[in-house]
Design an enzyme around this catalytic site. Structure first.
Site, PDB file in Angstrom:
ATOM      1  N   ARG A   1       0.817  -1.224   0.000  1.00  0.00           N
ATOM      2  CA  ARG A   1       0.000   0.000   0.000  1.00  0.00           C
ATOM      3  C   ARG A   1       0.849   1.271   0.000  1.00  0.00           C
ATOM      4  O   ARG A   1       0.380   2.321  -0.421  1.00  0.00           O
ATOM      5  CB  ARG A   1      -0.998  -0.022   1.170  1.00  0.00           C
ATOM      6  CG  ARG A   1      -2.266  -0.763   0.792  1.00  0.00           C
ATOM      7  CD  ARG A   1      -3.106  -1.114   1.978  1.00  0.00           C
ATOM      8  NE  ARG A   1      -2.562  -2.293   2.639  1.00  0.00           N
ATOM      9  CZ  ARG A   1      -2.650  -2.543   3.926  1.00  0.00           C
ATOM     10  NH1 ARG A   1      -3.244  -1.694   4.707  1.00  0.00           N
ATOM     11  NH2 ARG A   1      -2.144  -3.647   4.428  1.00  0.00           N
TER      12      ARG A   1
ATOM     13  N   GLU B   1       6.294 -10.419  15.858  1.00  0.00           N
ATOM     14  CA  GLU B   1       5.829 -10.948  17.141  1.00  0.00           C
ATOM     15  C   GLU B   1       6.119 -12.457  17.216  1.00  0.00           C
ATOM     16  O   GLU B   1       6.633 -12.964  18.198  1.00  0.00           O
ATOM     17  CB  GLU B   1       4.332 -10.671  17.280  1.00  0.00           C
ATOM     18  CG  GLU B   1       3.838 -10.778  18.696  1.00  0.00           C
ATOM     19  CD  GLU B   1       2.367 -10.400  18.786  1.00  0.00           C
ATOM     20  OE1 GLU B   1       1.811  -9.896  17.797  1.00  0.00           O
ATOM     21  OE2 GLU B   1       1.797 -10.634  19.866  1.00  0.00           O
TER      22      GLU B   1
HETATM   23  P1  AMP Z   1       4.175  -2.266  11.555  1.00  0.00           P
HETATM   24  O1  AMP Z   1       5.415  -2.904  10.995  1.00  0.00           O
HETATM   25  O2  AMP Z   1       3.664  -2.938  12.789  1.00  0.00           O
HETATM   26  O3  AMP Z   1       4.350  -0.772  11.739  1.00  0.00           O
HETATM   27  O4  AMP Z   1       3.022  -2.487  10.483  1.00  0.00           O
HETATM   28  C1  AMP Z   1       2.910  -1.650   9.392  1.00  0.00           C
HETATM   29  C2  AMP Z   1       2.458  -2.357   8.147  1.00  0.00           C
HETATM   30  O5  AMP Z   1       1.373  -3.247   8.390  1.00  0.00           O
HETATM   31  C3  AMP Z   1       1.979  -1.338   7.154  1.00  0.00           C
HETATM   32  O6  AMP Z   1       2.477  -1.700   5.860  1.00  0.00           O
HETATM   33  C4  AMP Z   1       0.462  -1.379   7.235  1.00  0.00           C
HETATM   34  O7  AMP Z   1      -0.091  -1.285   5.940  1.00  0.00           O
HETATM   35  C5  AMP Z   1       0.139  -2.715   7.902  1.00  0.00           C
HETATM   36  N1  AMP Z   1      -0.765  -2.598   9.079  1.00  0.00           N
HETATM   37  C6  AMP Z   1      -0.419  -2.833  10.378  1.00  0.00           C
HETATM   38  N2  AMP Z   1      -1.459  -2.669  11.216  1.00  0.00           N
HETATM   39  C7  AMP Z   1      -2.499  -2.273  10.446  1.00  0.00           C
HETATM   40  C8  AMP Z   1      -3.885  -1.911  10.722  1.00  0.00           C
HETATM   41  N3  AMP Z   1      -4.386  -1.928  11.982  1.00  0.00           N
HETATM   42  N4  AMP Z   1      -4.662  -1.534   9.681  1.00  0.00           N
HETATM   43  C9  AMP Z   1      -4.167  -1.517   8.413  1.00  0.00           C
HETATM   44  N5  AMP Z   1      -2.894  -1.851   8.087  1.00  0.00           N
HETATM   45  C10 AMP Z   1      -2.057  -2.231   9.079  1.00  0.00           C
END
Ligand code: AMP
Length: 172
Positions: free
Chosen positions: A59, A96
């Site tokens: 995205r 995780e």
């Molecule tokens: P993180 O590595 O935990 O910061 O996760 C970020 C990635 O996961 C991004 O590419 C987001 O598109 C996706 N993502 C994580 N949590 C969500 C959520 N609650 N809603 C939509 N996309 C998420």
């Protein structure tokens, strides 16, 4: 005036129970909202004076492509394993449960260029942090990160090792 925050569709228990999914499809389908989202990300991005954008699969691509045109710079795709042709540089990071790996084509980013990470959303910051590490590995200068959505409660912004900005903040 477009109210971007209310345009984002929130879907409970996706992709697994307990996760509130922030769906940007409702932004993309509405041209005024999409235009406004790019305008506001560009405002934040300009402060970093980037020379290249690093877009996170998948995205992040959707926002980085119009953002690159708006800023008059290029962007590179940071992808999951096995998607990029040619010589790639990899960086693995812990999830995780287990680990994941991101890749970037070698030789695409000019050494020392100011690179800005772009994604739709930051949660824990693990993915963006790995992208920062990857940029450093290919010899770029990671200068910051921008997101449309920040899940504030997860504290991801403070884990990146570079300054970061977001257009919209939600509790997470
Ligand atoms: P993180 O590595 O935990 O910061 O996760 C970020 C990635 O996961 C991004 O590419 C987001 O598109 C996706 N993502 C994580 N949590 C969500 C959520 N609650 N809603 C939509 N996309 C998420």
């Amino acid at each position: 005036m477009v109210d971007l925050a209310s345009r984002i569709r929130k879907i409970p228990d996706f992709p697994k129970p307990g996760i509130l999914f922030y769906d940007i499809s409702t932004i993309l389908v509405d041209p005024l909202s999409f235009r406004e989202a790019i305008r506001r990300i560009a405002q934040l991005a300009r402060e970093f004076r980037p020379q290249v954008l690093a877009a996170i699969e998948s995205r992040g691509f959707l926002f980085a492509a119009p953002l690159a045109l708006e800023l008059g710079i290029g962007f590179v795709m940071v992808r999951k394993v096995g998607k990029l042709p040619g010589t790639v540089v990899s960086h693995s990071y812990d999830l995780e449960y287990g680990s994941d790996t991101l890749q970037l084509a070698d030789g695409l980013v000019a050494p020392g260029s100011r690179a800005l990470v772009v994604d739709d959303l930051i949660a824990t910051g693990g993915t963006a942090r790995a992208t920062v590490e990857l940029l450093a590995k290919v010899g770029a200068e990671p200068v910051g990160a921008v997101f449309l959505i920040e899940l504030v409660g997860l504290g991801g912004m403070s884990r990146l090792g570079v300054p970061a900005r977001s257009v919209l903040q939600f509790p997470g």
